[in-house]
Design an enzyme around this catalytic site. Structure first.
Site, PDB file in Angstrom:
ATOM      1  N   ARG A 179       2.279   8.560   6.683  1.00 20.51           N
ATOM      2  CA  ARG A 179       2.551   8.457   8.112  1.00 20.51           C
ATOM      3  C   ARG A 179       4.038   8.234   8.360  1.00 20.51           C
ATOM      4  O   ARG A 179       4.756   7.735   7.505  1.00 20.51           O
ATOM      5  CB  ARG A 179       1.773   7.295   8.716  1.00 20.51           C
ATOM      6  N   LYS A 201       0.814  -1.218   0.000  1.00 27.28           N
ATOM      7  CA  LYS A 201       0.000   0.000   0.000  1.00 27.28           C
ATOM      8  C   LYS A 201       0.845   1.265   0.000  1.00 27.28           C
ATOM      9  O   LYS A 201       0.597   2.186  -0.786  1.00 27.28           O
ATOM     10  CB  LYS A 201      -0.938  -0.034   1.207  1.00 27.28           C
ATOM     11  N   PHE A 248      -3.718  -0.221   7.306  1.00 25.08           N
ATOM     12  CA  PHE A 248      -4.365  -1.534   7.201  1.00 25.08           C
ATOM     13  C   PHE A 248      -5.362  -1.558   6.034  1.00 25.08           C
ATOM     14  O   PHE A 248      -5.220  -0.825   5.062  1.00 25.08           O
ATOM     15  CB  PHE A 248      -5.026  -1.922   8.521  1.00 25.08           C
ATOM     16  N   PHE A 304       3.049  -9.278  -9.653  1.00 20.78           N
ATOM     17  CA  PHE A 304       4.213 -10.084  -9.315  1.00 20.78           C
ATOM     18  C   PHE A 304       4.568 -10.954 -10.519  1.00 20.78           C
ATOM     19  O   PHE A 304       3.697 -11.292 -11.329  1.00 20.78           O
ATOM     20  CB  PHE A 304       3.919 -10.965  -8.097  1.00 20.78           C
ATOM     21  N   TRP A 323       6.927  -0.933  -7.888  1.00 25.55           N
ATOM     22  CA  TRP A 323       8.072  -1.466  -7.141  1.00 25.55           C
ATOM     23  C   TRP A 323       9.274  -1.627  -8.071  1.00 25.55           C
ATOM     24  O   TRP A 323      10.401  -1.287  -7.704  1.00 25.55           O
ATOM     25  CB  TRP A 323       7.706  -2.815  -6.515  1.00 25.55           C
ATOM     26  N   ALA A 334      -3.637   2.158  13.404  1.00 27.38           N
ATOM     27  CA  ALA A 334      -4.869   2.134  12.622  1.00 27.38           C
ATOM     28  C   ALA A 334      -5.951   1.266  13.255  1.00 27.38           C
ATOM     29  O   ALA A 334      -7.032   1.149  12.691  1.00 27.38           O
ATOM     30  CB  ALA A 334      -4.583   1.647  11.208  1.00 27.38           C
ATOM     31  N   LYS A 345       8.248  -6.063  11.214  1.00 20.87           N
ATOM     32  CA  LYS A 345       7.818  -5.480   9.953  1.00 20.87           C
ATOM     33  C   LYS A 345       8.966  -4.902   9.139  1.00 20.87           C
ATOM     34  O   LYS A 345       8.953  -4.904   7.921  1.00 20.87           O
ATOM     35  CB  LYS A 345       6.773  -4.393  10.233  1.00 20.87           C
ATOM     36  N   THR A 376       4.005   1.547  -0.879  1.00 25.46           N
ATOM     37  CA  THR A 376       4.742   1.563  -2.145  1.00 25.46           C
ATOM     38  C   THR A 376       3.860   2.087  -3.270  1.00 25.46           C
ATOM     39  O   THR A 376       4.297   2.907  -4.093  1.00 25.46           O
ATOM     40  CB  THR A 376       5.241   0.143  -2.472  1.00 25.46           C
TER      41      THR A 376
END
Length: 555
Positions: A91, A68, A298, A379, A407, A270, A102, A70
């Site tokens: 954020r 998200k 999220f 992907f 990406w 969140a 993470k 990215t």
């Protein structure tokens, strides 16, 4: 290359050049070194215009990741790639997840904000200022009790916790004030992670220093022996707290790898809070470019719901378009496939997982009445048949799906998504935007509205404790506040194992608590952790710094 290696391979522009790109005059810039700066709040007085606002949200998260942040950064780069003036509002990462499970949170691949190391670590000191303000209030509270307790605060009913911006389960429950009379009053206490502090939520919803002080004064720290609330204003703490937060209130300016201006400011959880960057950063960004891209934490049932029902209410704004991020890998996980087996084509699992995405799309389209598009992060293992299935099923709801390759390709990989966002903003309307509930509804009815309209719960079950707390908050005059429902991010329900798009379930409300300064009622479902712990193998074990100061292993 890893994310940090990509970030370190790119040459950043001096922050003054980025400010010029964002039409920020030099007098509003407060540099923190060469590549980051604070922006004076006076910038908000310069222009009243507001540009097109694009919200990026996502399907329900999975361990496979959705990308998200990215996508948010890549979309802003993509808008500039097709000739639009754009910036991004994000954020700030918390140190806890960075060193925990993470890793870094500044985007990924060729869609990142930089300086990546600074943003993920101390940055401009905002987190430390928030922690200091939170802990000053805690110190003043305990000192008041020690010095005679004229407010008659019941030490057994203190609700204010100390905080630290680190995952440290050892601090969840502590007993302090030990060691004899001169060392304080013994009591049970505890710590939250800094981003779960109400001070963080307050900072992100305040629109001025005056508003900040007013909100801080309303914070409830505990109750008296006769059950009356005690506030930070009663302790005369709001002025000193605001002094600590004076600079932290100013938005931070950095840049993407492609030189897109990026406002990175604030980072409330969140689930326990509203999960969005600061109102001031969003408002500043909207005055400077044609398009501002922002994100909510999220999935759309948590971050987007709170963005729309809490932040948009307080900031008097509404998105012109919503981007819902998804991956075929994550959809197959919601269809029951193990994370280790996501590469092979599996149309059956994809069909089983798609209802999760379609429910989020339906909520944005038919509950909030906002224009939307699916950003499908591609992907190498995704097959044409799988991609076509997603496109076809989303088209049935009247929503387009656009492949995103930010990406790997940065702004160029987000150009198609950018063009669809521009089309939505120019050809479709947000005039019919509605909230999921009205503020004058009783607290119980507001919770039911979110649970049934957004989550699709059949019933909401309130414990006797929760019903008693709701009745008390209503009697205290807080019944007209928005609700901030705290639940697992991994399911529409309060059971993390109910993946996909569950129906007919009960949502269990265990308790409620008031964030009077932030201006919302936190509704607790399930077990919500406000002080995470480190995993068996924390990310911190992989992070290092060389003799010449180059950080490695951050992500």
């Amino acid at each position: 290359m890893t994310d940090i290696e990509i970030a370190q391979s790119c040459e950043m522009k001096p922050i003054g050049e980025i400010a010029a790109t964002a039409n920020i005059p030099e007098e509003y810039l407060e540099a923190y070194g060469k590549y980051k700066a604070k922006i004076s709040l006076d910038i908000l007085k310069r222009e009243a215009r507001e540009n097109k606002l694009v919200l990026v949200t996502a399907m329900t998260p999975t361990p496979a990741g959705e990308g998200k942040t990215t996508t948010t950064i890549g979309l802003a780069d993509g808008l500039r790639h097709i000739g639009k003036s754009a910036d991004v509002a994000l954020r700030e990462p918390s140190l806890g997840p960075v060193f925990g499970i993470k890793g870094g949170a500044a985007g990924g691949g060729w869609a990142q904000v930089v300086p990546m190391e600074d943003i993920n670590l101390h940055f401009t000191g905002d987190m430390h200022a928030i922690g200091a303000a939170n802990n000053l209030l805690a110190a003043m509270l305990d000192n008041h009790i020690y010095q005679g307790n004229s407010l008659q605060i019941d030490p057994r009913r203190i609700t204010w916790k100390r905080c630290v911006d680190m995952n440290d389960r050892q601090l969840r429950f502590v007993t302090d004030g030990l060691g004899g009379r001169v060392n304080g009053v013994p009591r049970e206490d505890g710590y939250d992670i800094t981003v779960a502090s109400e001070v963080m939520a307050i900072l992100c919803l305040s629109d001025s220093v005056r508003d900040l002080k007013e909100r801080l004064s309303k914070v409830i720290v505990g109750y008296t022996f006769d059950e009356k609330p005690v506030t930070a204003g009663d302790l005369k703490a709001q002025g000193a707290m605001a002094a600590l937060l004076k600079d932290a209130l100013k938005p931070n300016l950095v840049q993407s790898l492609e030189g897109t201006p990026a406002f990175v400011h604030g980072g409330p959880f969140a689930n326990i809070a509203h999960g969005c960057n600061s109102v001031l950063a969003t408002k500043a960004a909207r005055r400077l470019c044609e398009y501002t891209v922002t994100e909510a934490g999220f999935g759309a049932d948590l971050g987007a719901e709170k963005f729309l029902d809490i932040k948009c209410r307080y900031a008097d704004m509404k998105p012109d378009a919503v981007v819902i991020v998804a991956t075929i890998r994550a959809l197959k996980m919601h269809g029951g496939v193990d994370k280790k087996n996501l590469a092979p084509e599996n149309l059956d699992a994809l069909e089983k997982g798609l209802p999760n995405l379609l429910r989020h799309v339906d909520n944005i389209k038919n509950v909030y009445h906002l224009p939307s598009v699916i950003a499908l992060n591609r992907f190498p293992t995704d097959t044409d048949a799988e991609i076509e299935t997603v496109i076809r099923r989303c088209r049935e709801l009247g929503v387009n799906t656009v492949l995103s390759d930010v990406w790997a390709e940065g702004g160029a990989g987000g150009a198609a998504l950018a063009r669809e966002v521009v089309r939505l903003c120019e050809e479709e309307s947000n005039a019919d935007f509605r909230y999921a509930y009205e503020l004058d509804m009783p607290i119980i009815d507001k919770v039911k509205a979110v649970a049934k309209r957004i989550y699709r719960a059949k019933h909401v079950v309130f414990t006797p404790k929760a019903e008693k707390e709701i009745a008390k908050l209503t009697a205290m005059g807080y019944g007209k506040l928005p609700v901030c429902i705290a639940k697992t991010q991994y399911s529409f329900s309060d059971d993390a194992t109910l993946i996909g798009a569950p129906e007919g379930f009960n949502l269990h409300v265990k308790g409620v608590r008031i964030s009077a300064g932030a201006g919302f009622i936190v509704v607790l479902t399930g077990d919500i952790m406000t002080m995470p712990g480190l995993p068996r193998v924390p990310s911190a074990e992989r992070i290092d710094v060389s003799d010449d100061g180059v950080i490695s292993g951050l992500f």
